[in-house]
Design a protein around this motif. Sequence first.
Motif, PDB file in Angstrom:
ATOM      1  N   ASP A   1       0.838  -1.069   0.094  1.00 40.36           N
ATOM      2  CA  ASP A   1      -0.217   0.151   0.027  1.00 40.36           C
ATOM      3  C   ASP A   1       0.827   1.270  -0.236  1.00 40.36           C
ATOM      4  O   ASP A   1       1.741   1.443   0.913  1.00 40.36           O
ATOM      5  CB  ASP A   1      -0.841   0.132   1.317  1.00 40.36           C
ATOM      6  CG  ASP A   1      -1.611   1.133   1.424  1.00 40.36           C
ATOM      7  OD1 ASP A   1      -1.393   2.237   2.038  1.00 40.36           O
ATOM      8  OD2 ASP A   1      -2.754   1.053   0.587  1.00 40.36           O
ATOM      9  N   ILE A   2       0.703   1.913  -1.018  1.00 41.67           N
ATOM     10  CA  ILE A   2       1.491   3.345  -1.059  1.00 41.67           C
ATOM     11  C   ILE A   2       1.515   4.126   0.098  1.00 41.67           C
ATOM     12  O   ILE A   2       2.442   4.529   0.717  1.00 41.67           O
ATOM     13  CB  ILE A   2       1.231   4.196  -2.508  1.00 41.67           C
ATOM     14  CG1 ILE A   2       1.415   3.404  -3.693  1.00 41.67           C
ATOM     15  CG2 ILE A   2       2.041   5.523  -2.131  1.00 41.67           C
ATOM     16  CD1 ILE A   2       0.824   3.996  -4.816  1.00 41.67           C
ATOM     17  N   GLU A   3       0.248   4.452   0.833  1.00 37.61           N
ATOM     18  CA  GLU A   3       0.201   5.327   1.910  1.00 37.61           C
ATOM     19  C   GLU A   3       0.717   4.794   3.176  1.00 37.61           C
ATOM     20  O   GLU A   3       1.450   5.286   3.922  1.00 37.61           O
ATOM     21  CB  GLU A   3      -1.179   5.399   2.085  1.00 37.61           C
ATOM     22  CG  GLU A   3      -1.996   6.388   1.193  1.00 37.61           C
ATOM     23  CD  GLU A   3      -1.314   7.678   0.935  1.00 37.61           C
ATOM     24  OE1 GLU A   3      -0.984   8.528   1.996  1.00 37.61           O
ATOM     25  OE2 GLU A   3      -1.176   8.418  -0.027  1.00 37.61           O
ATOM     26  N   GLU A   4       1.030   3.435   3.181  1.00 37.95           N
ATOM     27  CA  GLU A   4       1.498   2.571   4.326  1.00 37.95           C
ATOM     28  C   GLU A   4       3.017   2.805   4.025  1.00 37.95           C
ATOM     29  O   GLU A   4       3.817   2.640   4.849  1.00 37.95           O
ATOM     30  CB  GLU A   4       0.973   1.155   4.389  1.00 37.95           C
ATOM     31  CG  GLU A   4       1.609   0.688   5.617  1.00 37.95           C
ATOM     32  CD  GLU A   4       1.597   1.236   6.952  1.00 37.95           C
ATOM     33  OE1 GLU A   4       2.428   1.083   7.886  1.00 37.95           O
ATOM     34  OE2 GLU A   4       0.375   1.732   7.254  1.00 37.95           O
ATOM     35  N   LEU A   5       3.557   2.734   2.946  1.00 39.45           N
ATOM     36  CA  LEU A   5       5.010   2.696   2.502  1.00 39.45           C
ATOM     37  C   LEU A   5       5.369   4.196   3.295  1.00 39.45           C
ATOM     38  O   LEU A   5       6.569   4.139   3.481  1.00 39.45           O
ATOM     39  CB  LEU A   5       5.190   2.749   0.892  1.00 39.45           C
ATOM     40  CG  LEU A   5       5.041   1.452   0.388  1.00 39.45           C
ATOM     41  CD1 LEU A   5       5.127   1.263  -1.104  1.00 39.45           C
ATOM     42  CD2 LEU A   5       5.997   0.256   0.928  1.00 39.45           C
ATOM     43  N   ILE A   6       4.802   5.205   2.856  1.00 38.96           N
ATOM     44  CA  ILE A   6       5.302   6.400   3.503  1.00 38.96           C
ATOM     45  C   ILE A   6       4.276   7.140   4.599  1.00 38.96           C
ATOM     46  O   ILE A   6       4.289   8.081   4.756  1.00 38.96           O
ATOM     47  CB  ILE A   6       5.213   7.578   2.269  1.00 38.96           C
ATOM     48  CG1 ILE A   6       3.889   7.539   1.739  1.00 38.96           C
ATOM     49  CG2 ILE A   6       6.256   6.985   1.428  1.00 38.96           C
ATOM     50  CD1 ILE A   6       3.710   8.547   0.583  1.00 38.96           C
ATOM     51  N   ALA A   7       4.037   6.084   5.384  1.00 37.78           N
ATOM     52  CA  ALA A   7       2.956   6.453   6.541  1.00 37.78           C
ATOM     53  C   ALA A   7       3.613   7.277   7.524  1.00 37.78           C
ATOM     54  O   ALA A   7       2.908   8.228   8.126  1.00 37.78           O
ATOM     55  CB  ALA A   7       2.440   5.273   7.344  1.00 37.78           C
ATOM     56  N   THR A   8       4.966   7.461   8.064  1.00 34.82           N
ATOM     57  CA  THR A   8       5.499   8.598   8.698  1.00 34.82           C
ATOM     58  C   THR A   8       5.705   9.616   8.140  1.00 34.82           C
ATOM     59  O   THR A   8       6.375  10.506   8.843  1.00 34.82           O
ATOM     60  CB  THR A   8       6.889   7.844   9.183  1.00 34.82           C
ATOM     61  OG1 THR A   8       7.772   7.488   8.337  1.00 34.82           O
ATOM     62  CG2 THR A   8       6.357   6.396   9.878  1.00 34.82           C
TER      63      THR A   8
END
Length: 108
Positions: free
Chosen positions: A98-105
């Motif tokens: 998931d793209i959003e989870e890849l850059i979640a921070t």
Amino acid sequence: NQQILAHSFLQDMQRDSYFPSAQVEKGKVILLKLCETVEAKKPSSLAQLYALTHAATDEFNLLGEELEEIGSELETAARENIGADFEFIAKTYGFEADIEELIATREW
């Protein structure tokens, strides 16, 4: 990895004069370092991959602060370009992430 070596990271940011080239180059280094870490640690799960991408995202957070100090920022176009490159990295190493989870921070 030949796919990684052939890929032009942060291509959209590189073409946009809003983003200083020195900081775009720093972003490319972050992404290449992420690739080296993935190759060295060989994550076997999405959770392990996300831990690595979150560390790289934290480095982008610092780069974002640096950009703000010189009158630029990691705005929507940058976020999409960075996110797409994170997704490219994940897919290249065999992950459907998931793209959003890849850059979640991210703080940008």
